[in-house]
Write a protein that holds these residues in place. Structure first.
Motif, PDB file in Angstrom:
ATOM      1  N   UNK A  14      66.862  -8.431  52.728  1.00 26.60           N
ATOM      2  CA  UNK A  14      65.904  -8.912  51.741  1.00 26.60           C
ATOM      3  C   UNK A  14      64.709  -9.582  52.425  1.00 26.60           C
ATOM      4  N   UNK A  15      63.619  -9.616  51.705  1.00 26.49           N
ATOM      5  CA  UNK A  15      62.428 -10.382  52.084  1.00 26.49           C
ATOM      6  C   UNK A  15      62.119 -11.303  50.913  1.00 26.49           C
ATOM      7  N   UNK A  16      61.825 -12.575  51.182  1.00 33.42           N
ATOM      8  CA  UNK A  16      61.520 -13.453  50.052  1.00 33.42           C
ATOM      9  C   UNK A  16      60.012 -13.565  49.846  1.00 33.42           C
ATOM     10  N   UNK A  17      59.630 -13.620  48.579  1.00 29.86           N
ATOM     11  CA  UNK A  17      58.223 -13.661  48.181  1.00 29.86           C
ATOM     12  C   UNK A  17      57.983 -14.885  47.294  1.00 29.86           C
ATOM     13  N   UNK A  74      64.696 -25.484  38.888  1.00 32.77           N
ATOM     14  CA  UNK A  74      64.475 -24.784  37.625  1.00 32.77           C
ATOM     15  C   UNK A  74      63.028 -24.342  37.451  1.00 32.77           C
ATOM     16  N   UNK A  75      62.084 -25.222  37.831  1.00 35.97           N
ATOM     17  CA  UNK A  75      60.673 -24.903  37.604  1.00 35.97           C
ATOM     18  C   UNK A  75      60.140 -23.887  38.601  1.00 35.97           C
ATOM     19  N   UNK A  76      60.991 -23.433  39.538  1.00 37.29           N
ATOM     20  CA  UNK A  76      60.517 -22.563  40.616  1.00 37.29           C
ATOM     21  C   UNK A  76      60.843 -21.098  40.396  1.00 37.29           C
ATOM     22  N   UNK A  77      61.670 -20.787  39.394  1.00 38.06           N
ATOM     23  CA  UNK A  77      62.130 -19.408  39.253  1.00 38.06           C
ATOM     24  C   UNK A  77      60.981 -18.440  38.990  1.00 38.06           C
ATOM     25  N   UNK A  78      59.922 -18.899  38.343  1.00 36.40           N
ATOM     26  CA  UNK A  78      58.797 -18.019  38.054  1.00 36.40           C
ATOM     27  C   UNK A  78      57.886 -17.829  39.258  1.00 36.40           C
ATOM     28  N   UNK A  79      58.125 -18.575  40.336  1.00 38.77           N
ATOM     29  CA  UNK A  79      57.215 -18.531  41.489  1.00 38.77           C
ATOM     30  C   UNK A  79      57.768 -17.765  42.680  1.00 38.77           C
ATOM     31  N   UNK A 123      56.221   1.405  48.104  1.00 39.04           N
ATOM     32  CA  UNK A 123      55.419   1.922  49.217  1.00 39.04           C
ATOM     33  C   UNK A 123      55.124   0.840  50.245  1.00 39.04           C
ATOM     34  N   UNK A 124      56.085  -0.067  50.435  1.00 41.35           N
ATOM     35  CA  UNK A 124      56.036  -1.115  51.453  1.00 41.35           C
ATOM     36  C   UNK A 124      54.874  -2.088  51.247  1.00 41.35           C
ATOM     37  N   UNK A 125      54.525  -2.312  50.003  1.00 35.32           N
ATOM     38  CA  UNK A 125      53.612  -3.421  49.701  1.00 35.32           C
ATOM     39  C   UNK A 125      54.324  -4.726  50.024  1.00 35.32           C
ATOM     40  N   UNK A 126      53.590  -5.643  50.654  1.00 30.23           N
ATOM     41  CA  UNK A 126      54.135  -6.964  50.950  1.00 30.23           C
ATOM     42  C   UNK A 126      53.365  -8.056  50.217  1.00 30.23           C
ATOM     43  N   UNK A 127      52.735  -7.682  49.122  1.00 34.83           N
ATOM     44  CA  UNK A 127      52.004  -8.658  48.319  1.00 34.83           C
ATOM     45  C   UNK A 127      52.950  -9.337  47.340  1.00 34.83           C
ATOM     46  N   UNK A 128      53.049 -10.668  47.378  1.00 32.60           N
ATOM     47  CA  UNK A 128      53.936 -11.364  46.425  1.00 32.60           C
ATOM     48  C   UNK A 128      53.617 -11.067  44.972  1.00 32.60           C
ATOM     49  N   UNK A 129      52.358 -10.772  44.648  1.00 34.04           N
ATOM     50  CA  UNK A 129      52.018 -10.533  43.241  1.00 34.04           C
ATOM     51  C   UNK A 129      52.648  -9.250  42.717  1.00 34.04           C
ATOM     52  N   UNK A 130      53.098  -8.344  43.620  1.00 36.76           N
ATOM     53  CA  UNK A 130      53.789  -7.141  43.176  1.00 36.76           C
ATOM     54  C   UNK A 130      55.247  -7.407  42.827  1.00 36.76           C
ATOM     55  N   UNK A 131      55.760  -8.559  43.226  1.00 36.95           N
ATOM     56  CA  UNK A 131      57.179  -8.847  43.022  1.00 36.95           C
ATOM     57  C   UNK A 131      57.427 -10.100  42.177  1.00 36.95           C
ATOM     58  N   UNK A 132      56.449 -10.998  42.155  1.00 36.41           N
ATOM     59  CA  UNK A 132      56.595 -12.251  41.401  1.00 36.41           C
ATOM     60  C   UNK A 132      55.407 -12.351  40.456  1.00 36.41           C
ATOM     61  N   UNK A 133      55.629 -12.046  39.198  1.00 37.56           N
ATOM     62  CA  UNK A 133      54.549 -12.049  38.223  1.00 37.56           C
ATOM     63  C   UNK A 133      54.470 -13.400  37.544  1.00 37.56           C
ATOM     64  N   UNK A 134      53.304 -14.033  37.658  1.00 34.91           N
ATOM     65  CA  UNK A 134      53.118 -15.316  36.968  1.00 34.91           C
ATOM     66  C   UNK A 134      52.906 -15.112  35.471  1.00 34.91           C
ATOM     67  N   UNK A 135      52.701 -13.860  35.071  1.00 30.35           N
ATOM     68  CA  UNK A 135      52.463 -13.585  33.658  1.00 30.35           C
ATOM     69  C   UNK A 135      53.685 -13.082  32.916  1.00 30.35           C
ATOM     70  N   UNK A 139      56.764  -3.488  31.453  1.00 27.42           N
ATOM     71  CA  UNK A 139      57.115  -3.673  32.861  1.00 27.42           C
ATOM     72  C   UNK A 139      56.864  -5.099  33.295  1.00 27.42           C
ATOM     73  N   UNK A 140      57.677  -5.610  34.186  1.00 28.06           N
ATOM     74  CA  UNK A 140      57.430  -6.903  34.810  1.00 28.06           C
ATOM     75  C   UNK A 140      57.496  -6.721  36.300  1.00 28.06           C
ATOM     76  N   UNK A 141      57.060  -7.745  37.012  1.00 25.87           N
ATOM     77  CA  UNK A 141      57.089  -7.670  38.461  1.00 25.87           C
ATOM     78  C   UNK A 141      58.474  -7.954  39.010  1.00 25.87           C
ATOM     79  N   UNK A 142      59.452  -8.189  38.139  1.00 24.06           N
ATOM     80  CA  UNK A 142      60.794  -8.520  38.613  1.00 24.06           C
ATOM     81  C   UNK A 142      61.711  -7.312  38.672  1.00 24.06           C
TER      82      UNK A 142
END
Length: 697
Positions: free
Chosen positions: A352-355, A395-400, A413-425, A673-676
């Motif tokens: 795994x990689x954490x984002x 608890x307040x960190x699960x969305x981040x 496709x090996x994107x390493x952008x956190x916004x592709x995996x952790x959606x603030x929306x 769709x969500x980023x999760x």
């Protein structure tokens, strides 16, 4: 000097720190610069830098200077400067830095008024952090570009929390040290001398002496390498000197230049961009168990350039990418581009990689600069360690933040952008009860606005031509604002800074962003402790005071209501208070809101480098003041309109919230769709270049 002065440390300063900052402010005044014969602040800054360096790093040299000055031996100010420069250069030569300080100080031509004992006595009151304040001043006056600017303190604080919450040990390295700020923070975090060696690259000879001085002030003598601006993998014959920790902030998206053949474990980077040359250089310096944190431009994580995409894939599959943290925009001087922190380590089997997506954290302290609060930094540290160690997150960190499998990264496709995996929306469907509650809030807002609409109609009738006294010159006086009230600036950064703010303090702090439509909105989350409030008692607001934004977006004004009384206000605001008898604050508020008055304020604010109106200039604002009865009539009429505006803003906010709740209930949220999770074909992935397209695009 305003821009660097706001960059003081984010934590609440101690009495010693406050005294140090007051003394430093005195040392940097124009009269001191002129007294020591410096044609500019840039030419003057090496003097206090060298003196702090000798005072804190070389007590024997400092004592020798004090003995000579105290014994009243023949030492002219010019001779003093030469000796300070020579002693500084002698120390810098121990880590391979070319002597430059004697020459820099030799260019000063002190006046007879230059007082050596007074200067040394002032420097003796400065703490070690004053050197970093001088680095900020230097960066400000020479207007460093993004490739040479020092890493902002807010980012340094974050990296200290992420990398060294319990200290560091072993050999640490920065191939692109800028002002040495990252390694200095690591050495300070070590605290007990557990850092065995510090090495730095040599990308910028112009600031290398500042790097060395900064590190030596923290008790280490750095070993300066021979790396140039074009990074490449560490030669095999030097890899026995591998390091335990690398922290670096290399230039974003710089050209690689000529790419050397061989040595690129993950593939040669394109000549057009050195981002992955830096990544591979850093990895080649790590020893067994070594780790690194590298600040990278956003596009490195998502670039479709074929070589860079292939390198990203190889990095992930070799298990060297521990995690990526997306930083908020506007943290870095000289560029609006946002960035990520890459956490790297030696190759390992990694599933795994954490984002972490921190894009929405922090607060704009000027129009172009954002800072993270101490709470932001602490939360990100908790998330990082929880993901890294596989422990439950707050608890307040699960969305981040979340950990993502290598398989899912491959699907993207090996994107390493956190916004592709952790959606603030990401959101959940509203329940019928939530929708009903939202409708009731909208009904309440509409019910409040209705009577105000009727009152505004009556006001129009009273104010219409022929139905009210016509405005005229009779009884009016032409005065200055200072004749009507006191004009008081907010507390300086040395008295109150963003590091003092919290959400649970008892006393609110009003910021420029809280001034909207002549009212104060949203200051509930910006608070300070009761102790800080007592210390800043003279800045407490009273009902019917007026606040005016003085820096950045100058001009917005607001009247302090009963709920705002007892709050504080920060240094980017002016307070109008203590109105003279016969002056109605509501009329003054209306006058300050006039287009002509706003233009007058903005014209004078534009005279400085950063839009800012001086208190003295604001006091000279001309005011056409009618008799009190007319002031009161005008103020009351316009108050009704402000009440209506506030009510309809509540209606709009309630209607917007109700629509959002209803839409999630009506829509099939399961199909969105969500980023999760992978897109499952619902959302097309980014358009990628084909292999036939230019690799240097």
């Amino acid at each position: 000097m305003a821009s660097w002065a706001t960059g003081f440390a984010v934590s609440s300063p101690s009495a010693e720190q406050q005294r140090s900052r007051r003394v430093l402010a005195e040392l940097l005044k124009p009269q001191m610069r002129k007294r020591w014969g410096a044609p500019s602040l840039t030419a003057y800054l090496p003097l206090p830098m060298c003196l702090i360096f000798l005072r804190r790093r070389a007590p024997e040299d400092w004592a020798a200077l004090e003995d000579r000055v105290g014994a009243h031996l023949t030492m002219t100010p010019k001779g003093f400067l030469i000796e300070v420069g020579e002693r500084t250069d002698r120390l810098l030569k121990t880590c391979g830095v070319a002597p430059t300080m004697r020459l820099a100080l030799h260019g000063l031509e002190p006046l007879p008024a230059a007082d050596v004992p007074q200067l040394m006595a002032s420097v003796a009151e400065l703490d070690r952090d004053a050197f970093r304040d001088l680095l900020d001043a230097y960066a400000d006056v020479v207007r460093m570009d993004s490739r040479s600017a020092f890493t902002p303190r807010t980012v340094v604080d974050l990296l200290s929390e992420l990398v060294a919450p319990e200290g560091v040990s072993g050999r640490i390295h920065d191939p692109y040290p800028r002002g040495g700020e990252l390694l200095s923070a690591m050495v300070a975090a070590g605290g007990d001398g557990s850092v065995s060696e510090v090495t730095v690259g040599r990308p910028d000879a112009a600031t290398l002496h500042l790097t060395a001085m900064n590190l030596m002030l923290h008790g280490v003598t750095p070993r300066v390498g021979t790396h140039d601006m074009a990074p490449r993998p560490e030669p095999v014959d030097r890899r026995e000197e591998r390091v335990d920790l690398v922290l670096t902030n290399p230039p974003f998206n710089a050209e690689s230049g000529r790419i050397v053949d061989g040595g690129w474990r993950y593939g040669p980077p394109p000549p057009s961009n050195a981002n992955f040359a830096w990544i591979q250089h850093v990895l080649s310096t790590l020893g067994p168990g070594g780790r690194a944190a590298v600040i990278m431009a956003d596009n490195a994580a998502v670039s479709d350039q074929p070589r860079e995409r292939a390198i990203r894939q190889a990095l992930v599959e070799d298990g060297v990418v521990d995690g990526i943290l997306a930083l908020p925009p506007h943290l870095f001087t000289g560029t609006a581009v946002s960035a990520c922190i890459w956490f790297l380590s030696a190759p390992a089997q990694r599933a795994e990689v954490h984002f972490i997506n921190a894009r929405e954290l922090g607060e704009l302290v000027t129009r172009t600069r954002r800072e993270l609060s101490t709470d932001d930094v602490r939360l990100l540290g908790q998330i990082h360690r929880s993901l890294r160690d596989g422990k439950p997150m707050p608890d307040q960190a699960h969305a981040l933040g979340r950990s993502v499998s290598v398989e899912e990264i491959g699907q993207r496709d090996y994107s390493l952008s956190p916004v592709d995996y952790v959606s603030l929306g990401a959101y959940e469907a509203a329940t019928p009860a939530q929708v009903e509650s939202a409708r009731r809030r909208l009904d309440d807002a509409l019910e409040l606005a209705g009577p105000l609409d009727e009152e505004v109609r009556r006001v129009w009738d009273r104010a219409a031509p022929g139905r009210s006294p016509e405005p005229g010159a009779r009884g009016r006086r032409n005065v200055l604002l200072q004749d009507l009230c006191k004009v008081q600036p907010g507390p300086s950064p040395s008295l109150m800074n963003p590091g003092m703010y919290s959400e649970d303090g008892p006393v609110r702090v009003v910021l420029p962003k809280h001034l909207r439509n002549r009212r104060i909105h949203g200051s509930e989350d910006t608070r300070v402790s009761a102790r800080d409030a007592r210390r800043l008692e003279r800045f407490l607001l009273n009902k019917d005071d007026i606040l005016c934004a003085r820096t950045g977006t100058v001009g917005p004004v607001a009247l302090v209501g009963a709920d705002g009384a007892g709050s504080l206000y920060n240094g980017n605001l002016l307070r109008l208070h203590g109105f003279e008898p016969g002056v109605d604050p509501r009329f003054v508020l209306a006058y300050l809101s006039l287009p002509g008055t706003q233009a007058w304020i903005k014209d004078r604010a534009a005279m400085s480098t950063v839009d800012s109106i001086k208190t003295s200039a604001m006091r000279q604002l001309p005011v056409s003041l009618p008799p009190y009865e007319e002031q009161h009539r005008i103020g009351e009429l316009l108050r009704v309109f402000d009440d209506q505006i506030a009510a309809h803003q509540q209606v709009a906010a309630a209607a917007d919230a109700a629509r959002a709740e209803l839409s999630t209930l009506l829509m099939d949220i399961a199909a969105m769709p969500t980023a999760h999770r992978p897109d499952d074909g619902l959302v097309p992935s980014s358009d990628h270049d084909t292999e036939e397209e230019s690799e240097d695009e």
